[in-house]
Design a protein around this motif. Structure first.
Motif, mmCIF file in Angstrom:
data_model
loop_
_atom_site.group_PDB
_atom_site.id
_atom_site.type_symbol
_atom_site.label_atom_id
_atom_site.label_comp_id
_atom_site.label_asym_id
_atom_site.label_seq_id
_atom_site.Cartn_x
_atom_site.Cartn_y
_atom_site.Cartn_z
ATOM 1 N N GLU A 44 26.671 26.228 52.804
ATOM 2 C CA GLU A 44 25.643 26.458 52.412
ATOM 3 C C GLU A 44 24.712 26.597 54.270
ATOM 4 O OE1 GLU A 44 23.613 29.160 50.976
ATOM 5 O OE2 GLU A 44 25.356 29.410 50.099
ATOM 6 N N ILE A 45 25.003 25.521 54.306
ATOM 7 C CA ILE A 45 24.558 24.656 55.856
ATOM 8 C C ILE A 45 25.497 25.407 57.458
ATOM 9 C CG2 ILE A 45 24.769 23.161 57.491
ATOM 10 C CD1 ILE A 45 23.373 21.453 55.256
ATOM 11 N N SER A 46 27.340 25.282 56.748
ATOM 12 C CA SER A 46 27.607 25.995 57.624
ATOM 13 C C SER A 46 28.116 27.699 57.786
ATOM 14 C CB SER A 46 29.158 26.227 57.197
ATOM 15 O OG SER A 46 29.626 24.327 57.421
ATOM 16 N N LYS A 47 27.033 28.151 56.928
ATOM 17 C CA LYS A 47 27.145 29.901 56.637
ATOM 18 C C LYS A 47 25.748 29.816 57.386
ATOM 19 C CE LYS A 47 29.581 30.792 52.056
ATOM 20 N NZ LYS A 47 28.941 30.867 50.830
ATOM 21 N N PHE A 48 25.164 29.421 57.188
ATOM 22 C CA PHE A 48 23.799 29.421 57.699
ATOM 23 C C PHE A 48 23.526 29.392 59.595
ATOM 24 C CE2 PHE A 48 20.899 27.928 54.804
ATOM 25 C CZ PHE A 48 20.645 29.073 53.971
ATOM 26 N N GLU A 49 24.233 28.141 60.074
ATOM 27 C CA GLU A 49 25.018 27.539 61.374
ATOM 28 C C GLU A 49 25.485 29.025 62.090
ATOM 29 O OE1 GLU A 49 24.871 22.897 61.109
ATOM 30 O OE2 GLU A 49 26.715 24.262 61.314
ATOM 31 N N SER A 50 26.421 29.823 61.448
ATOM 32 C CA SER A 50 27.422 30.736 61.499
ATOM 33 C C SER A 50 26.587 31.575 62.038
ATOM 34 C CB SER A 50 28.390 30.741 60.534
ATOM 35 O OG SER A 50 29.424 31.994 60.988
ATOM 36 N N SER A 51 25.838 32.310 60.621
ATOM 37 C CA SER A 51 24.801 33.115 61.174
ATOM 38 C C SER A 51 24.301 33.273 62.176
ATOM 39 C CB SER A 51 23.915 32.852 59.952
ATOM 40 O OG SER A 51 24.574 33.895 58.483
ATOM 41 N N ILE A 52 23.377 32.152 62.787
ATOM 42 C CA ILE A 52 22.919 32.038 63.832
ATOM 43 C C ILE A 52 23.271 32.121 65.381
ATOM 44 C CG2 ILE A 52 21.766 29.877 65.487
ATOM 45 C CD1 ILE A 52 20.865 29.300 62.942
ATOM 46 N N GLU A 53 24.885 31.403 65.043
ATOM 47 C CA GLU A 53 25.853 32.050 66.239
ATOM 48 C C GLU A 53 26.142 33.070 66.535
ATOM 49 O OE1 GLU A 53 30.109 30.622 68.124
ATOM 50 O OE2 GLU A 53 29.498 30.016 66.119
ATOM 51 N N HIS A 54 26.049 34.034 64.816
ATOM 52 C CA HIS A 54 25.913 35.876 65.694
ATOM 53 C C HIS A 54 24.736 36.184 65.961
ATOM 54 C CE1 HIS A 54 27.748 39.614 64.056
ATOM 55 N NE2 HIS A 54 26.314 39.531 63.841
ATOM 56 N N LEU A 55 23.496 35.782 65.443
ATOM 57 C CA LEU A 55 22.119 36.558 65.921
ATOM 58 C C LEU A 55 22.261 35.944 67.281
ATOM 59 C CD1 LEU A 55 20.424 36.054 62.555
ATOM 60 C CD2 LEU A 55 20.636 37.342 63.610
ATOM 61 N N ASN A 56 22.846 34.346 67.813
ATOM 62 C CA ASN A 56 22.550 34.566 69.393
ATOM 63 C C ASN A 56 23.413 35.105 70.241
ATOM 64 O OD1 ASN A 56 20.640 31.960 69.277
ATOM 65 N ND2 ASN A 56 22.022 30.881 68.652
ATOM 66 N N ASN A 57 25.206 35.931 70.226
ATOM 67 C CA ASN A 57 25.926 36.368 70.397
ATOM 68 C C ASN A 57 25.094 37.571 70.572
ATOM 69 O OD1 ASN A 57 27.367 34.393 70.611
ATOM 70 N ND2 ASN A 57 28.495 34.902 69.354
ATOM 71 N N ARG A 58 24.192 38.526 69.517
ATOM 72 C CA ARG A 58 23.844 39.436 69.926
ATOM 73 C C ARG A 58 22.538 39.973 70.548
ATOM 74 N NH1 ARG A 58 25.452 42.439 69.888
ATOM 75 N NH2 ARG A 58 24.036 43.933 69.624
ATOM 76 N N ILE A 59 21.656 38.962 70.455
ATOM 77 C CA ILE A 59 20.592 38.686 71.329
ATOM 78 C C ILE A 59 21.285 38.562 72.523
ATOM 79 C CG2 ILE A 59 18.925 37.135 71.834
ATOM 80 C CD1 ILE A 59 18.363 36.536 69.652
ATOM 81 N N SER A 60 22.186 37.628 72.915
ATOM 82 C CA SER A 60 23.118 37.963 74.435
ATOM 83 C C SER A 60 23.573 38.984 75.365
ATOM 84 C CB SER A 60 24.339 36.893 74.973
ATOM 85 O OG SER A 60 23.674 35.462 74.281
ATOM 86 N N ASN A 61 24.151 39.514 74.361
ATOM 87 C CA ASN A 61 24.041 41.619 74.475
ATOM 88 C C ASN A 61 23.107 42.638 74.661
ATOM 89 O OD1 ASN A 61 27.187 40.819 73.638
ATOM 90 N ND2 ASN A 61 26.689 41.107 72.094
ATOM 91 N N ILE A 62 21.335 41.921 73.884
ATOM 92 C CA ILE A 62 20.463 42.783 74.002
ATOM 93 C C ILE A 62 20.132 42.166 75.039
ATOM 94 C CG2 ILE A 62 18.442 43.125 73.088
ATOM 95 C CD1 ILE A 62 19.792 42.583 70.481
ATOM 96 N N ASN A 63 20.251 41.203 75.589
ATOM 97 C CA ASN A 63 19.573 40.726 77.484
ATOM 98 C C ASN A 63 20.569 41.364 78.146
ATOM 99 O OD1 ASN A 63 17.726 38.688 75.835
ATOM 100 N ND2 ASN A 63 19.049 36.830 75.683
ATOM 101 N N ALA A 64 21.444 41.356 77.724
ATOM 102 C CA ALA A 64 22.131 41.571 79.055
ATOM 103 C C ALA A 64 22.268 43.545 79.335
ATOM 104 C CB ALA A 64 23.773 41.936 78.542
ATOM 105 N N GLN A 65 22.056 43.903 77.579
ATOM 106 C CA GLN A 65 21.470 45.379 77.979
ATOM 107 C C GLN A 65 20.677 45.425 78.699
ATOM 108 O OE1 GLN A 65 22.469 45.629 73.379
ATOM 109 N NE2 GLN A 65 23.328 47.886 74.240
ATOM 110 N N ILE A 66 19.432 45.081 78.499
ATOM 111 C CA ILE A 66 18.121 45.176 78.990
ATOM 112 C C ILE A 66 18.422 44.752 80.567
ATOM 113 C CG2 ILE A 66 15.759 43.707 79.115
ATOM 114 C CD1 ILE A 66 15.890 43.565 75.527
#
Length: 386
Positions: free
Chosen positions: A272-294
């Motif tokens: 479960e911890i590995s899944k949570f960490e993987s999800s956070i990494e995925h979400l951080n990548n999305r936020i990075s993309n959104i920051n680049a778009q903004i």
């Protein structure tokens, strides 16, 4: 190691040899004493029956002292040894602290399964800065929730590790306890076999001793009863030790199953911890993309504003270079229009310019007609002159 049956037969054989040897020695001694007594004082021996009986008992093949020491006291010593061994093994139980594994597992509360990745944001080409900012806030909130889940999972993992450590220690203590009981039972069973041999032997001597040595039957009954009580108490202790041994083995088996269960729970928490960490990494990548778009949209807005400002500056400069008569009339920005200028014109006043325009047109028509008449008159006069 010597088999149990062989060991018992060997011990019985040795005991019979000892008894036979003691009987032979006693018989030889008693014969010499009886014969010597009759030889030395036949009259005394013939006429004093009480002394004759006493002499017979004293010269018997088995002496009371031998019965006490080799059977009764020996049986008591064997029982004390059995009792000491078993009691010493049983005392280990007091140092073992049981663990309520199921109760501790219930304290670990389940946490939400927040590792599912959110939906992708809207198309990048059409997304606005406001929409992207809202999406980024939602993703950041989701990351915060996942981080809380990780914190809870790590606390649960620490509890599981502590419980597993305690359970492993408990299993080890129970195994030591079981080994101690097993050793005590094995040794006690061997000692109990010796008690049985002693009982069999004295029961075999009883009738002969009563018949040949003038022993009272109650004498043997008292001693045999005492020896039987030692044997019975020893069997009771051995039974108790065996029951404790069976209980400890059952607990060891049960606790090992619980330990396997805790290991599975621990592995699940790690997953479960590995899944949570993987999800956070995925979400951080999305936020990075959104920051680049903004950032890209903000840069575009800056460029558009810059072009607009440059265009306005060029228009202003172009107007400044025109002749005064071509410059568009400007009104001061700070001057407020008068009430007369802002007041709408009345209907008659609004029609007046139309009437003036019509009058002007009529005047222009009349002038044109007069000119045409003058031309015609001139032509007529010319013809007449000719």
């Amino acid at each position: 190691m010597e088999p149990r049956g062989v060991r018992i037969k060997r011990m019985r054989k040795q005991k019979r040899k000892q008894i036979a040897k003691a009987a032979a020695s006693s018989f030889a001694l008693s014969s010499s004493i009886v014969v010597g007594a009759h030889f030395i004082s036949p009259t005394y021996a013939q006429f004093n029956s009480t002394d004759e009986v006493n002499s017979t008992i004293e010269a018997c093949f088995i002496f009371p002292r031998t019965i006490e020491q080799d059977f009764v006291i020996k049986s008591e010593e064997i029982f004390k040894k059995i009792n000491e061994d078993i009691q010493q093994a049983l005392t280990l139980k007091s140092s073992i602290t049981e663990i309520d594994v199921d109760g501790n597992l219930k304290k670990i509360k389940p946490y939400s399964n927040g590792h599912t990745n959110p939906s992708e944001p809207a198309s990048d080409s059409n997304a606005s800065i406001k929409g992207l900012t809202a999406t980024r806030s939602a993703l950041e909130s989701h990351i915060s929730s996942l981080q809380q889940n990780i914190s809870t999972a790590k606390q649960d993992l620490a509890s599981i590790n502590s419980l597993s450590s305690q359970l492993s220690s408990l299993i080890q203590q129970l195994e030591v306890y079981n080994t101690s009981l097993k050793t005590a039972v094995t040794n006690s069973q061997t000692d109990t076999e010796e008690l049985t041999i002693l009982l069999d032997t004295i029961n075999g001597l009883k009738d002969q001793a009563i018949t040949e040595c003038a022993y009272e039957e109650t004498y043997f009954e008292e001693r045999i009863t005492k020896m039987e009580s030692f044997s019975k108490d020893a069997e009771t202790l051995i039974t108790q030790a065996k029951e404790e041994q069976a209980t400890s083995l059952q607990k060891v088996s049960s606790y090992k199953e619980k330990l396997n269960q805790l290991t599975k729970v621990e592995n699940n928490i790690h997953d479960e911890i590995s899944k949570f960490e993987s999800s956070i990494e995925h979400l951080n990548n999305r936020i990075s993309n959104i920051n680049a778009q903004i950032q890209t949209l903000e840069q575009q807005q800056k460029e558009e504003q810059k072009k607009k400002a440059e265009k306005e500056a060029a228009e202003k400069k172009k107007n400044e270079n025109k002749p005064p008569e071509e410059k568009p009339a400007t009104t001061p920005k700070n001057d407020k229009p008068s009430e007369e200028k802002t007041k709408p014109a009345s209907e008659p006043g609004a029609e007046q310019p139309q009437e003036e325009e019509n009058n002007t047109s009529d005047n222009a028509g009349e002038t044109t007609h007069q000119n045409e008449s003058s031309s015609e008159n001139a032509e007529t006069n010319s013809e007449e002159a000719k």
